[in-house]
Design a protein around this motif. Structure first.
Motif, PDB file in Angstrom:
ATOM      1  N   TYR A 138      -7.248  10.416  -2.502  1.00 25.02           N
ATOM      2  CA  TYR A 138      -7.773   9.145  -2.003  1.00 25.02           C
ATOM      3  C   TYR A 138      -6.616   8.216  -1.674  1.00 25.02           C
ATOM      4  N   LEU A 139      -6.718   7.556  -0.542  1.00 23.19           N
ATOM      5  CA  LEU A 139      -5.818   6.466  -0.183  1.00 23.19           C
ATOM      6  C   LEU A 139      -6.702   5.326   0.286  1.00 23.19           C
ATOM      7  N   GLY A 140      -6.747   4.257  -0.494  1.00 24.23           N
ATOM      8  CA  GLY A 140      -7.621   3.145  -0.168  1.00 24.23           C
ATOM      9  C   GLY A 140      -6.927   1.814  -0.336  1.00 24.23           C
ATOM     10  N   VAL A 141      -7.179   0.905   0.601  1.00 22.93           N
ATOM     11  CA  VAL A 141      -6.647  -0.455   0.547  1.00 22.93           C
ATOM     12  C   VAL A 141      -7.813  -1.418   0.683  1.00 22.93           C
ATOM     13  N   LEU A 142      -7.844  -2.436  -0.156  1.00 23.21           N
ATOM     14  CA  LEU A 142      -8.921  -3.415  -0.077  1.00 23.21           C
ATOM     15  C   LEU A 142      -8.932  -4.065   1.302  1.00 23.21           C
ATOM     16  N   PRO A 143     -10.113  -4.294   1.863  1.00 29.22           N
ATOM     17  CA  PRO A 143     -10.197  -4.885   3.205  1.00 29.22           C
ATOM     18  C   PRO A 143      -9.373  -6.159   3.367  1.00 29.22           C
ATOM     19  N   ALA A 144      -9.349  -6.998   2.351  1.00 26.31           N
ATOM     20  CA  ALA A 144      -8.622  -8.267   2.438  1.00 26.31           C
ATOM     21  C   ALA A 144      -7.110  -8.077   2.484  1.00 26.31           C
ATOM     22  N   CYS A 145      -6.650  -6.873   2.103  1.00 27.46           N
ATOM     23  CA  CYS A 145      -5.208  -6.626   2.033  1.00 27.46           C
ATOM     24  C   CYS A 145      -4.712  -5.720   3.154  1.00 27.46           C
ATOM     25  N   ARG A 146      -5.576  -5.355   4.065  1.00 30.28           N
ATOM     26  CA  ARG A 146      -5.177  -4.456   5.146  1.00 30.28           C
ATOM     27  C   ARG A 146      -4.335  -5.198   6.188  1.00 30.28           C
ATOM     28  N   GLY A 147      -3.548  -4.428   6.920  1.00 31.15           N
ATOM     29  CA  GLY A 147      -2.707  -5.012   7.948  1.00 31.15           C
ATOM     30  C   GLY A 147      -1.352  -5.464   7.449  1.00 31.15           C
ATOM     31  N   ARG A 148      -1.038  -5.177   6.186  1.00 30.52           N
ATOM     32  CA  ARG A 148       0.233  -5.601   5.603  1.00 30.52           C
ATOM     33  C   ARG A 148       1.177  -4.427   5.352  1.00 30.52           C
ATOM     34  N   GLY A 149       0.753  -3.225   5.695  1.00 34.34           N
ATOM     35  CA  GLY A 149       1.594  -2.053   5.458  1.00 34.34           C
ATOM     36  C   GLY A 149       1.442  -1.444   4.082  1.00 34.34           C
ATOM     37  N   VAL A 150       0.383  -1.855   3.357  1.00 35.50           N
ATOM     38  CA  VAL A 150       0.187  -1.335   2.001  1.00 35.50           C
ATOM     39  C   VAL A 150      -0.104   0.162   2.030  1.00 35.50           C
ATOM     40  N   GLY A 151      -0.992   0.594   2.936  1.00 36.58           N
ATOM     41  CA  GLY A 151      -1.346   2.005   3.017  1.00 36.58           C
ATOM     42  C   GLY A 151      -0.146   2.878   3.340  1.00 36.58           C
ATOM     43  N   MET A 152       0.663   2.461   4.304  1.00 34.67           N
ATOM     44  CA  MET A 152       1.850   3.231   4.658  1.00 34.67           C
ATOM     45  C   MET A 152       2.823   3.294   3.490  1.00 34.67           C
ATOM     46  N   ALA A 153       2.998   2.178   2.798  1.00 35.29           N
ATOM     47  CA  ALA A 153       3.923   2.162   1.666  1.00 35.29           C
ATOM     48  C   ALA A 153       3.461   3.102   0.554  1.00 35.29           C
ATOM     49  N   LEU A 154       2.161   3.114   0.272  1.00 36.72           N
ATOM     50  CA  LEU A 154       1.624   4.029  -0.737  1.00 36.72           C
ATOM     51  C   LEU A 154       1.826   5.475  -0.309  1.00 36.72           C
ATOM     52  N   LEU A 155       1.568   5.760   0.943  1.00 32.73           N
ATOM     53  CA  LEU A 155       1.679   7.127   1.447  1.00 32.73           C
ATOM     54  C   LEU A 155       3.123   7.614   1.346  1.00 32.73           C
ATOM     55  N   ARG A 156       4.058   6.800   1.810  1.00 34.83           N
ATOM     56  CA  ARG A 156       5.467   7.204   1.774  1.00 34.83           C
ATOM     57  C   ARG A 156       5.966   7.334   0.336  1.00 34.83           C
TER      58      ARG A 156
ATOM     59  N   LEU B 172       0.614  11.250 -10.870  1.00 32.45           N
ATOM     60  CA  LEU B 172       0.896  11.243  -9.434  1.00 32.45           C
ATOM     61  C   LEU B 172       0.176  10.104  -8.714  1.00 32.45           C
ATOM     62  N   TRP B 173      -0.603   9.330  -9.429  1.00 36.47           N
ATOM     63  CA  TRP B 173      -1.359   8.243  -8.815  1.00 36.47           C
ATOM     64  C   TRP B 173      -0.484   6.998  -8.682  1.00 36.47           C
ATOM     65  N   LEU B 174      -0.802   6.194  -7.681  1.00 38.61           N
ATOM     66  CA  LEU B 174      -0.044   4.978  -7.404  1.00 38.61           C
ATOM     67  C   LEU B 174      -0.980   3.793  -7.257  1.00 38.61           C
ATOM     68  N   LEU B 175      -0.515   2.639  -7.718  1.00 44.03           N
ATOM     69  CA  LEU B 175      -1.291   1.400  -7.615  1.00 44.03           C
ATOM     70  C   LEU B 175      -0.423   0.342  -6.943  1.00 44.03           C
ATOM     71  N   ALA B 176      -0.961  -0.258  -5.901  1.00 48.15           N
ATOM     72  CA  ALA B 176      -0.257  -1.342  -5.200  1.00 48.15           C
ATOM     73  C   ALA B 176      -0.871  -2.674  -5.601  1.00 48.15           C
ATOM     74  N   ARG B 177      -0.005  -3.626  -5.898  1.00 43.80           N
ATOM     75  CA  ARG B 177      -0.451  -4.984  -6.195  1.00 43.80           C
ATOM     76  C   ARG B 177       0.168  -5.932  -5.179  1.00 43.80           C
ATOM     77  N   ALA B 178      -0.635  -6.827  -4.665  1.00 43.17           N
ATOM     78  CA  ALA B 178      -0.169  -7.862  -3.748  1.00 43.17           C
ATOM     79  C   ALA B 178      -0.285  -9.202  -4.455  1.00 43.17           C
ATOM     80  N   GLU B 179       0.866  -9.876  -4.559  1.00 43.62           N
ATOM     81  CA  GLU B 179       0.892 -11.133  -5.314  1.00 43.62           C
ATOM     82  C   GLU B 179       0.301 -10.952  -6.716  1.00 43.62           C
ATOM     83  N   GLY B 180       0.552  -9.788  -7.300  1.00 40.80           N
ATOM     84  CA  GLY B 180       0.144  -9.527  -8.673  1.00 40.80           C
ATOM     85  C   GLY B 180      -1.268  -9.018  -8.849  1.00 40.80           C
ATOM     86  N   ARG B 181      -2.042  -8.942  -7.774  1.00 40.91           N
ATOM     87  CA  ARG B 181      -3.438  -8.490  -7.879  1.00 40.91           C
ATOM     88  C   ARG B 181      -3.601  -7.109  -7.242  1.00 40.91           C
TER      89      ARG B 181
END
Length: 315
Positions: free
Chosen positions: A243-261, A216-225
């Motif tokens: 847990y829902l966590g996004v690296l500080p450098a990757c925040r503001g791009r909608g990553v958290g919302m995408a993981l949640l949905r 049930l776990w999910l991993l988001a990669r931005a530009e492969g990282r």
């Protein structure tokens, strides 16, 4: 510690799991009108690494053997003991809760022996005025507020596309797990109450839980990282986001919302009718607003109370 006449104290046994969970469920229904934690929560608590059921927990039973109350005290950090407990609604007002809290103070003093000082924490429902008054009388004060939030799922859930440049997958191999742990550590480094722990210890704690389900776990990669992660588990008719966590450098791009949905869609595919999470109401990263925007609502509130313990026998 003095119990009212007709009641006795004993250590819980593994066979008491259902009865303790039933006491918690009765309390949740009385306070929030629905079950949020329930049996799975108690089972997970009893399975935690380092938890000693015979010495870290107590039940109060009446003359018929019915469990009227329960409490546990566990060392969470080198100098912190965290506690929670319940008294069935029909047994309140008889001094049972006060007796149980007294036991946690004694246990905390024992667990923190050798330290110059420590902290005793108690978790209680935010609307439980009697428990709040009891803790306040014992020198504790409310230090943090938390919410349980929920979204109802009525059928299949459409997660929508991931943000541009972002890919969301499941955990494809054990080799992904160190990245999951690393993201959680960095994303939560500045959160109140977070304590860093090595990967091996973290994995041991995850795998000790009967609810552990990395499918049930999910991993988001931005530009492969690696950029963000969501961990969760399922139980009964509901799913939990742990847990829902996004690296500080990757925040503001909608990553958290995408993981949640995406997690909502995954839980819906598993037959869940609702998804729940716990959030620090004073979270500084905007998490509560994110969850509300995703369609979640507050279904219950709980508070963490604390007091310092000075140890006259400390080092």
């Amino acid at each position: 510690m003095t119990l009212p006449a007709g009641y006795r104290l004993r250590a819980p046994a593994p066979g008491d799991l259902d009865a303790v969970a039933d006491a918690l469920i009765a309390t949740e229904l009385n306070e929030a009108g629905q079950v949020v934690l329930g049996l799975d929560f108690v089972r997970d608590e009893w399975s935690r690494v380092g938890f000693d059921l015979a010495n870290d927990a107590w039940v109060v039973v009446d003359g018929a053997g019915t469990i009227a109350g329960y409490v546990q005290a566990m060392r969470e950090e080198p100098a912190v003991v965290e506690c929670w407990g319940v008294v069935r609604p029909e047994y309140r007002g008889r001094g049972i809760g006060s007796s149980l809290v007294g036991l946690t103070e004694e246990r905390a003093t024992h667990l923190l022996a050798g330290l110059p000082s420590g902290r005793l924490r108690h978790a209680i429902g935010a609307g439980d005025r009697a428990a709040a008054a009891m803790l306040q009388a014992r020198g504790l004060r409310a230090v943090r507020h938390f919410w349980h939030m929920q979204i109802d799922l009525t059928g299949p859930f459409e997660p929508g596309p991931a943000p541009e440049g972002v890919e969301i997958t499941g955990i494809e191999s054990p080799g992904d797990l160190p990245a999951v742990h690393g993201i959680i550590e960095e994303a939560f480094a500045d959160h109140w109450g977070h304590r860093a722990e090595p990967f091996g210890q973290w994995m041991e704690e995850q795998e000790a839980s009967p609810s552990h389900d990395p499918t049930l776990w999910l991993l988001a990669r931005a530009e492969g990282r690696p950029a963000g992660v969501l961990t969760g588990h399922a139980g009964g008719d509901h799913g939990w986001v742990d847990y829902l966590g996004v690296l500080p450098a990757c925040r503001g791009r909608g990553v958290g919302m995408a993981l949640l949905r995406r997690s909502f869609a995954t839980f819906a595919d598993r037959g869940a009718r609702r998804v729940i999470l716990n959030v620090d109401a004073e979270n500084s990263t905007g998490a509560t607003a994110l969850y509300e925007h995703a369609g979640m609502r507050v279904i219950s509130r709980w508070d963490l109370w604390e007091r310092l313990l000075d140890n006259p026998h400390g080092g």
